[in-house]
Write a protein that holds these residues in place. Structure first.
Motif, PDB file in Angstrom:
ATOM      1  N   TYR A   6       0.830  -1.201   0.000  1.00  0.00           N
ATOM      2  CA  TYR A   6       0.000   0.000   0.000  1.00  0.00           C
ATOM      3  C   TYR A   6       0.870   1.258   0.000  1.00  0.00           C
ATOM      4  O   TYR A   6       0.669   2.172  -0.784  1.00  0.00           O
ATOM      5  N   PHE A   7       1.858   1.301   0.896  1.00  0.00           N
ATOM      6  CA  PHE A   7       2.713   2.484   0.971  1.00  0.00           C
ATOM      7  C   PHE A   7       3.614   2.633  -0.241  1.00  0.00           C
ATOM      8  O   PHE A   7       3.999   3.740  -0.599  1.00  0.00           O
ATOM      9  N   SER A   8       3.971   1.548  -0.878  1.00  0.00           N
ATOM     10  CA  SER A   8       4.796   1.658  -2.080  1.00  0.00           C
ATOM     11  C   SER A   8       4.008   2.244  -3.243  1.00  0.00           C
ATOM     12  O   SER A   8       4.593   2.795  -4.179  1.00  0.00           O
ATOM     13  N   GLN A   9       2.694   2.169  -3.199  1.00  0.00           N
ATOM     14  CA  GLN A   9       1.863   2.724  -4.267  1.00  0.00           C
ATOM     15  C   GLN A   9       1.571   4.210  -4.079  1.00  0.00           C
ATOM     16  O   GLN A   9       1.153   4.880  -5.001  1.00  0.00           O
ATOM     17  N   ILE A  10       1.774   4.737  -2.889  1.00  0.00           N
ATOM     18  CA  ILE A  10       1.497   6.149  -2.630  1.00  0.00           C
ATOM     19  C   ILE A  10       2.580   6.998  -3.278  1.00  0.00           C
ATOM     20  O   ILE A  10       3.767   6.783  -3.077  1.00  0.00           O
ATOM     21  N   LYS A  11       2.177   7.987  -4.046  1.00  0.00           N
ATOM     22  CA  LYS A  11       3.119   8.848  -4.760  1.00  0.00           C
ATOM     23  C   LYS A  11       3.259  10.217  -4.096  1.00  0.00           C
ATOM     24  O   LYS A  11       3.688  11.166  -4.712  1.00  0.00           O
ATOM     25  N   VAL A  12       2.921  10.319  -2.835  1.00  0.00           N
ATOM     26  CA  VAL A  12       2.940  11.595  -2.126  1.00  0.00           C
ATOM     27  C   VAL A  12       4.351  12.166  -2.055  1.00  0.00           C
ATOM     28  O   VAL A  12       4.566  13.355  -2.273  1.00  0.00           O
ATOM     29  N   LEU A  13       5.331  11.322  -1.776  1.00  0.00           N
ATOM     30  CA  LEU A  13       6.687  11.808  -1.594  1.00  0.00           C
ATOM     31  C   LEU A  13       7.369  12.202  -2.901  1.00  0.00           C
ATOM     32  O   LEU A  13       8.461  12.743  -2.888  1.00  0.00           O
ATOM     33  N   GLU A  14       6.732  11.950  -4.013  1.00  0.00           N
ATOM     34  CA  GLU A  14       7.279  12.380  -5.301  1.00  0.00           C
ATOM     35  C   GLU A  14       6.791  13.774  -5.687  1.00  0.00           C
ATOM     36  O   GLU A  14       7.295  14.367  -6.621  1.00  0.00           O
ATOM     37  N   ASN A  15       5.813  14.299  -4.984  1.00  0.00           N
ATOM     38  CA  ASN A  15       5.223  15.590  -5.304  1.00  0.00           C
ATOM     39  C   ASN A  15       5.817  16.671  -4.397  1.00  0.00           C
ATOM     40  O   ASN A  15       5.701  16.596  -3.178  1.00  0.00           O
ATOM     41  N   PRO A  16       6.452  17.715  -4.979  1.00  0.00           N
ATOM     42  CA  PRO A  16       7.057  18.772  -4.159  1.00  0.00           C
ATOM     43  C   PRO A  16       6.067  19.517  -3.268  1.00  0.00           C
ATOM     44  O   PRO A  16       6.458  20.071  -2.247  1.00  0.00           O
ATOM     45  N   PRO A  21       6.632  21.140   2.537  1.00  0.00           N
ATOM     46  CA  PRO A  21       6.081  21.389   3.884  1.00  0.00           C
ATOM     47  C   PRO A  21       6.549  20.370   4.923  1.00  0.00           C
ATOM     48  O   PRO A  21       6.783  20.718   6.082  1.00  0.00           O
ATOM     49  N   ILE A  22       6.722  19.112   4.506  1.00  0.00           N
ATOM     50  CA  ILE A  22       7.213  18.094   5.436  1.00  0.00           C
ATOM     51  C   ILE A  22       8.634  18.430   5.870  1.00  0.00           C
ATOM     52  O   ILE A  22       8.969  18.350   7.062  1.00  0.00           O
ATOM     53  N   LEU A  23       9.486  18.826   4.932  1.00  0.00           N
ATOM     54  CA  LEU A  23      10.862  19.192   5.270  1.00  0.00           C
ATOM     55  C   LEU A  23      10.918  20.415   6.176  1.00  0.00           C
ATOM     56  O   LEU A  23      11.703  20.454   7.132  1.00  0.00           O
ATOM     57  N   VAL A  24      10.089  21.405   5.915  1.00  0.00           N
ATOM     58  CA  VAL A  24      10.052  22.596   6.773  1.00  0.00           C
ATOM     59  C   VAL A  24       9.614  22.205   8.178  1.00  0.00           C
ATOM     60  O   VAL A  24      10.211  22.648   9.173  1.00  0.00           O
ATOM     61  N   TRP A  25       8.585  21.377   8.278  1.00  0.00           N
ATOM     62  CA  TRP A  25       8.093  20.892   9.572  1.00  0.00           C
ATOM     63  C   TRP A  25       9.218  20.218  10.354  1.00  0.00           C
ATOM     64  O   TRP A  25       9.456  20.512  11.525  1.00  0.00           O
ATOM     65  N   ILE A  26       9.935  19.308   9.696  1.00  0.00           N
ATOM     66  CA  ILE A  26      11.006  18.552  10.353  1.00  0.00           C
ATOM     67  C   ILE A  26      12.133  19.485  10.794  1.00  0.00           C
ATOM     68  O   ILE A  26      12.627  19.399  11.925  1.00  0.00           O
ATOM     69  N   ILE A  27      12.554  20.382   9.917  1.00  0.00           N
ATOM     70  CA  ILE A  27      13.685  21.261  10.218  1.00  0.00           C
ATOM     71  C   ILE A  27      13.371  22.200  11.376  1.00  0.00           C
ATOM     72  O   ILE A  27      14.206  22.420  12.265  1.00  0.00           O
ATOM     73  N   VAL A  28      12.164  22.749  11.403  1.00  0.00           N
ATOM     74  CA  VAL A  28      11.787  23.673  12.481  1.00  0.00           C
ATOM     75  C   VAL A  28      11.807  22.966  13.833  1.00  0.00           C
ATOM     76  O   VAL A  28      12.426  23.440  14.790  1.00  0.00           O
ATOM     77  N   TRP A  29      11.148  21.820  13.930  1.00  0.00           N
ATOM     78  CA  TRP A  29      11.090  21.122  15.213  1.00  0.00           C
ATOM     79  C   TRP A  29      12.451  20.589  15.633  1.00  0.00           C
ATOM     80  O   TRP A  29      12.818  20.644  16.809  1.00  0.00           O
ATOM     81  N   LYS A  30      13.221  20.066  14.673  1.00  0.00           N
ATOM     82  CA  LYS A  30      14.553  19.560  15.002  1.00  0.00           C
ATOM     83  C   LYS A  30      15.447  20.701  15.483  1.00  0.00           C
ATOM     84  O   LYS A  30      16.182  20.562  16.456  1.00  0.00           O
ATOM     85  N   GLY A  31      15.375  21.841  14.815  1.00  0.00           N
ATOM     86  CA  GLY A  31      16.179  22.992  15.219  1.00  0.00           C
ATOM     87  C   GLY A  31      15.831  23.462  16.617  1.00  0.00           C
ATOM     88  O   GLY A  31      16.728  23.732  17.433  1.00  0.00           O
ATOM     89  N   LEU A  32      14.547  23.578  16.921  1.00  0.00           N
ATOM     90  CA  LEU A  32      14.127  24.005  18.258  1.00  0.00           C
ATOM     91  C   LEU A  32      14.586  23.021  19.338  1.00  0.00           C
ATOM     92  O   LEU A  32      15.075  23.420  20.395  1.00  0.00           O
ATOM     93  N   ALA A  33      14.420  21.740  19.069  1.00  0.00           N
ATOM     94  CA  ALA A  33      14.802  20.731  20.058  1.00  0.00           C
ATOM     95  C   ALA A  33      16.311  20.684  20.248  1.00  0.00           C
ATOM     96  O   ALA A  33      16.796  20.579  21.385  1.00  0.00           O
TER      97      ALA A  33
END
Length: 95
Positions: A6-16, A21-33
């Motif tokens: 199921y997860f291999s069929q999802i093409k979400v991670l291929e779409n910018p 937004p996922i990368l921004v989310w990760i970077i902000v929280w990682k930076g704060l922590a």
């Protein structure tokens, strides 16, 4: 169909539109922590947060649960009340 197929069929991670937004989310929280762990001189937490990627979940838990945070507004209030008291003391001494 199992969950891996199921997860291999999802093409979400291929779409910018989804990746950025996922990368921004990760970077902000990682930076704060990481900032908080370094300010508190907690080397173990710093390296755990640096090496383990949990899409911000571990970082959020560290900030709000494990690091025993002080409320941001209380810190601001204390800072400004001390500053205002010093200013009032200085004006009273001048009079």
């Amino acid at each position: 169909m199992n969950i891996f197929q199921y997860f291999s069929q999802i093409k979400v991670l291929e779409n910018p539109k989804f990746v950025i937004p996922i990368l921004v989310w990760i970077i902000v929280w990682k930076g704060l922590a990481l900032w908080r762990a370094s300010q508190r001189k907690e080397a173990l937490w710093f390296w755990l947060l640096m090496c383990i990627n949990t899409f911000g979940i571990l970082e959020i838990c560290y900030i709000f649960v494990f690091s025993n945070p002080k409320p941001f507004l209380k810190d601001l209030k204390d800072k400004f009340s001390k500053k205002n008291k010093k200013e009032e003391d200085n004006t009273n001494e001048i009079k």
